[in-house]
Design an enzyme around this catalytic site. Structure first.
Site, PDB file in Angstrom:
ATOM      1  N   ASP A  55       3.793  18.114  51.561  1.00  0.00           N
ATOM      2  CA  ASP A  55       2.998  18.298  50.357  1.00  0.00           C
ATOM      3  C   ASP A  55       3.953  18.110  49.173  1.00  0.00           C
ATOM      4  O   ASP A  55       5.178  18.130  49.327  1.00  0.00           O
ATOM      5  CB  ASP A  55       2.324  19.676  50.330  1.00  0.00           C
ATOM      6  CG  ASP A  55       1.191  19.717  49.294  1.00  0.00           C
ATOM      7  OD1 ASP A  55       1.076  18.777  48.482  1.00  0.00           O
ATOM      8  OD2 ASP A  55       0.408  20.692  49.295  1.00  0.00           O
TER       9      ASP A  55
HETATM   10  C1  BGC Z   1      -1.538  19.497  46.598  1.00  0.00           C
HETATM   11  C2  BGC Z   1      -2.010  18.421  47.558  1.00  0.00           C
HETATM   12  C3  BGC Z   1      -2.076  17.100  46.861  1.00  0.00           C
HETATM   13  C4  BGC Z   1      -0.713  16.783  46.265  1.00  0.00           C
HETATM   14  C5  BGC Z   1      -0.658  15.456  45.552  1.00  0.00           C
HETATM   15  C6  BGC Z   1      -0.258  19.097  45.877  1.00  0.00           C
HETATM   16  O1  BGC Z   1       0.025  19.999  44.864  1.00  0.00           O
HETATM   17  O2  BGC Z   1      -1.327  20.699  47.282  1.00  0.00           O
HETATM   18  O3  BGC Z   1      -3.254  18.775  48.080  1.00  0.00           O
HETATM   19  O4  BGC Z   1      -2.480  16.092  47.735  1.00  0.00           O
HETATM   20  O5  BGC Z   1      -0.374  17.805  45.341  1.00  0.00           O
HETATM   21  O6  BGC Z   1      -1.313  15.500  44.357  1.00  0.00           O
END
Ligand code: BGC
Length: 765
Positions: free
Chosen positions: A270
């Site tokens: 993530d």
């Molecule tokens: C979120 C994800 C997301 C990623 C990219 C993160 O902060 O938890 O769900 O896909 O950012 O934007």
């Protein structure tokens, strides 16, 4: 001489360049062999975080502005940069570009919780097929979706993105979602793997979970999605699980995901990974997102000092190359930037309407559409199409309830409409709503505004019916609160009370529309009103869809994918959840060294497998609305079922007949009660479900549902094995978990066991 030498060097460089293999689908091994250590490390580290400076996107995601990230190109070997963008309620990219008069809006589809309320895998697939077309046509390779963490507790700030409290429903929905998107030749990233069940301190919190609860509840849905749909990618979560960051957990990312479930794609972190890059790579986390030079350097050093082996490095790079050759970017797909947004909006409306959950209807709905309506609630003009954070789609418009109701033909009480619009404008001016640099992260929602009782009394004279819209927004980075969020605010309570008193005094009906992202308290006020319609956060066309339901143009066939409890504390997980009813939960922790704080630095999942209905049904705890519940404008009869043994499990058939006077669809939920003895099991567990097509009055359909022995199994920690006990299983067909309409039996003749690796045990502290 010097000149000759230089020419020779240039020549050999040119020759070696010629000899450099260019990536093709069938030469991954050759390219892998030709890569330098530096190049390999580069491929495992995503591009730097994209930033928008003066309206211009910088960073590596610049090829599709607003995309969350990408992979780094290695031009020498014909390896392109691929593009990754959010999800899940549609594609999230920047809608406008500097110096470009075109727009790049995407469809704001309904949120995951609404999709799960459909209990309709075909409907979900048809919607995500369209969503995936936007991914393809806007030049994106992977949609960072679906979000599929279990609704462990009603207050998790991102529940709206997720499907359900039940792993089977969640897993089936995710599989359908993935299949629809990937049918376009683009990828998905099922997330957040795993146990990201709270937003508070999501980067550091350690989810402490028994192996049984982990296998049966928190991993089961991912297992189903991986086995049934083979997503191209999996996103590991931010949090720790039983002591290790998930992105650094070999047990999770390699042993379980790949060795046991057969996952063949890539795992990415993530957004914002941890210092232990090498540990992550070694554990089987192929791609660090977004990335920076430090991480490339760390991987290079890790290989040089032997912390990570050449084989482990090559394994990850091979995964990356195999992923890249599948992408539209690699294949040179000429995207149009012109998906059919009009057709997709119509689809979003259809999905939203059908999936609405009708919680209550005391002869109030459907309306005719010609009534004069007193439309209450600030959410009628401040309608919540989806939540905030990375899942917030940049859509061209959001239809609000005023527009939706008018589109359906209703006449609205103009003074009320004007009042709410004026309040919205005032509030925006006062607080600079939507202007804050931090607004991406935080819930943007107007709080309810009071309407004097005498005004309501006058409105009850002038109008035929009252519709009250109650709204909640939630989003990434913070959990919801118990007071004034799960619970209604004092102003909302007073509004419901006064509207109910005045309208009922004149024999007029009161209808509530719950435009919420997650579960709220309903038990204390539901009897005050005549109908409750639950469209969740239904996307940009959601208010039109609600109006379709109110006038009976659409007969709702959604059912709850989670329980609505009487009280928040009735959920056993509430004893170990970072709600804080005084402050926002996001403020319950501070930075800097401190003693580990319960529910903030570590969260003990003491409830084990007793999540949602497994707890409520087994222990006989009263609920406001049970799991799987939802009314229709028609009624259905269930026939006597038949159950016969097939393969190693059983196949059940049941005929559903529409016994009412309008067409409708019915979801049949198949629950199983296991034979007594052995492991402690829930009173009943969902093992299959199916939905009828639209049945005309009097029409019937026979549904066939299959359950294998493995699906009957529970996880025995002592043996580290899934075990299905021999004996009699009660097979129940329900319209909800509390409304079993027909029962049959199945005998498993021989006990069966499926041993797995003994990994991911909680560490004793
Ligand atoms: C979120 C994800 C997301 C990623 C990219 C993160 O902060 O938890 O769900 O896909 O950012 O934007």
């Amino acid at each position: 001489m010097k000149k000759i030498l230089l020419t020779f060097a240039a020549l050999s460089l040119a020759l070696s360049a010629l000899a450099q293999p260019q990536l093709r689908e069938d030469n991954v091994e050759e390219v892998l062999k030709a890569m330098t250590l530096q190049e390999k490390a580069t491929l495992l580290v995503g591009g730097a975080r994209a930033a928008i400076v003066n309206g211009v996107t910088t960073g590596v995601a610049a090829n599709v502005p607003g995309a969350a990230g990408n992979t780094r190109p290695i031009e020498r070997l014909g390896i392109p940069s691929t593009v990754l963008a959010d999800g899940p309620a549609g594609l999230r990219i920047q809608p406008t570009r500097q110096g470009d008069s075109n727009t790049y809006y995407c469809t704001g589809f309904p949120v995951g919780t609404l999709l799960a309320s459909s209990w309709d895998v075909d409907l979900v697939k048809s919607m995500t097929r369209a969503m995936g077309n936007e991914v393809l046509e806007y030049g994106v390779d992977v949609l960072l979706a679906p979000g599929m963490n279990i609704h462990r507790n009603p207050l998790c700030g991102r529940n709206f993105e997720y499907f359900s409290e039940d792993p089977l429903l969640s897993g089936k929905m995710a599989a359908a979602y993935v299949k629809g998107i990937q049918s376009n030749g683009v990828g998905t990233s099922i997330k957040h793997y795993a146990a990201n069940n709270q937003e508070t301190n999501r980067n550091e919190d350690d989810a402490v979970i028994s192996q049984r609860a982990l296998r049966e509840i928190y991993l089961k849905n991912f297992e189903i999605a991986v086995k049934e749909a083979q997503p191209w990618t999996v996103m590991s979560s931010y949090n720790k699980l039983n002591g290790d960051y998930t992105q650094q957990s070999e047990g999770l990312l390699t042993t379980v995901l790949r060795d046991e479930w057969g996952f063949t794609g890539i795992v990415m972190t993530d957004w914002g990974n941890k210092a232990g890059t090498v540990k992550s790579a070694k554990a089987g986390n192929d791609l660090m997102e977004p990335g920076n030079q430090n991480e490339i350097d760390r991987i290079v050093a890790g290989v040089q000092d032997g912390t990570i082996s050449q084989e482990e490095l090559d394994r990850n790079v091979r995964n990356m190359l195999n992923y890249i050759v599948r992408t539209p970017r690699f294949k040179g797909y000429q995207f149009s930037n012109k998906p059919d947004l009009k057709a997709h909006a119509a689809l979003a409306r259809k999905v939203a309407g059908e999936s609405v959950v009708l919680l209550r209807n005391e002869a109030a709905l459907p309306l005719k559409g010609t009534e004069k309506v007193a439309l209450y609630g600030v959410s009628s003009v401040d309608f919540v199409a989806g939540g905030t954070g990375s899942g917030d789609v940049n859509k061209a418009y959001v239809v609000n309830m005023v527009e939706g109701m008018r589109n359906a033909g209703f006449t609205l009480d103009k003074s009320l409409v004007d009042y709410y619009y004026a309040y919205k404008a005032y509030d925006k001016a006062q607080k600079g709503l939507n202007n804050s640099g931090f607004s991406w992260f935080f819930s943007r929602k107007l709080s309810e505004v009071a309407i004097p009782a005498d005004a309501i009394a006058a409105e009850s004279k002038a109008n035929d019916v009252a519709v009250v819209v109650l709204g909640r927004n939630a989003g990434e980075g913070a959990d919801r609160k118990m007071m004034d969020d799960f619970e209604l605010t004092a102003v909302e309570r007073e509004l419901l009370q006064n509207v109910s008193t005045s309208f009922h005094a004149k024999g007029k009906k009161v209808i509530v529309v719950l435009n919420v992202g997650g579960v709220i308290e309903t038990n204390s006020w539901k009897n005050l009103v005549d109908a409750i319609v639950l469209p969740w956060s239904p996307g940009q066309e959601g208010a039109n869809a609600v109006a379709d339901v109110l006038i009976g143009k659409v007969n709702p066939s959604g059912k709850l994918p989670m329980t609505f409890p009487v009280n928040f504390m009735d959920h056993p997980s509430s004893a170990n959840f970072p709600y804080n009813y005084q402050q926002g939960a996001s403020r319950a922790f501070s930075w800097g060294p401190r003693q580990p704080q319960k529910d903030v630095d570590y969260t003990n999942y003491e409830e084990g497998i007793w999540v949602g209905y497994r707890h409520f049904v087994t222990r006989g705890v009263e609920v406001s609305y049970p799991f799987g519940f939802g009314l229709s404008y028609t009624t259905f009869a269930y026939s006597k079922p038949t159950v016969k043994a097939v393969d190693d499990g059983f196949q059940a058939s049941i005929t559903v007949t529409n016994t009412g006077s309008v067409a409708g669809k019915e979801v049949v939920e198949l629950y199983v009660s296991a034979p007594a003895g052995g492991l402690d099991k829930p009173a009943r567990e969902l093992k299959a479900f199916a939905k009828t097509r639209e049945l005309k009055p009097g029409e019937s359909q026979t549904l066939t549902l299959k359950v294998g022995a493995y699906e009957l199994a529970s996880f025995n920690e002592a043996a580290s094995a899934w075990e299905a006990a021999a004996g009699n299983y009660k097979v129940q067909f329900g319209a909800s978990v509390d409304d079993i309409r027909a029962t049959a039996a199945f005998t498993l003749k021989k006990a069966q066991s499926w041993p797995v690796h003994n990994v991911l045990a909680p560490q004793t502290k």
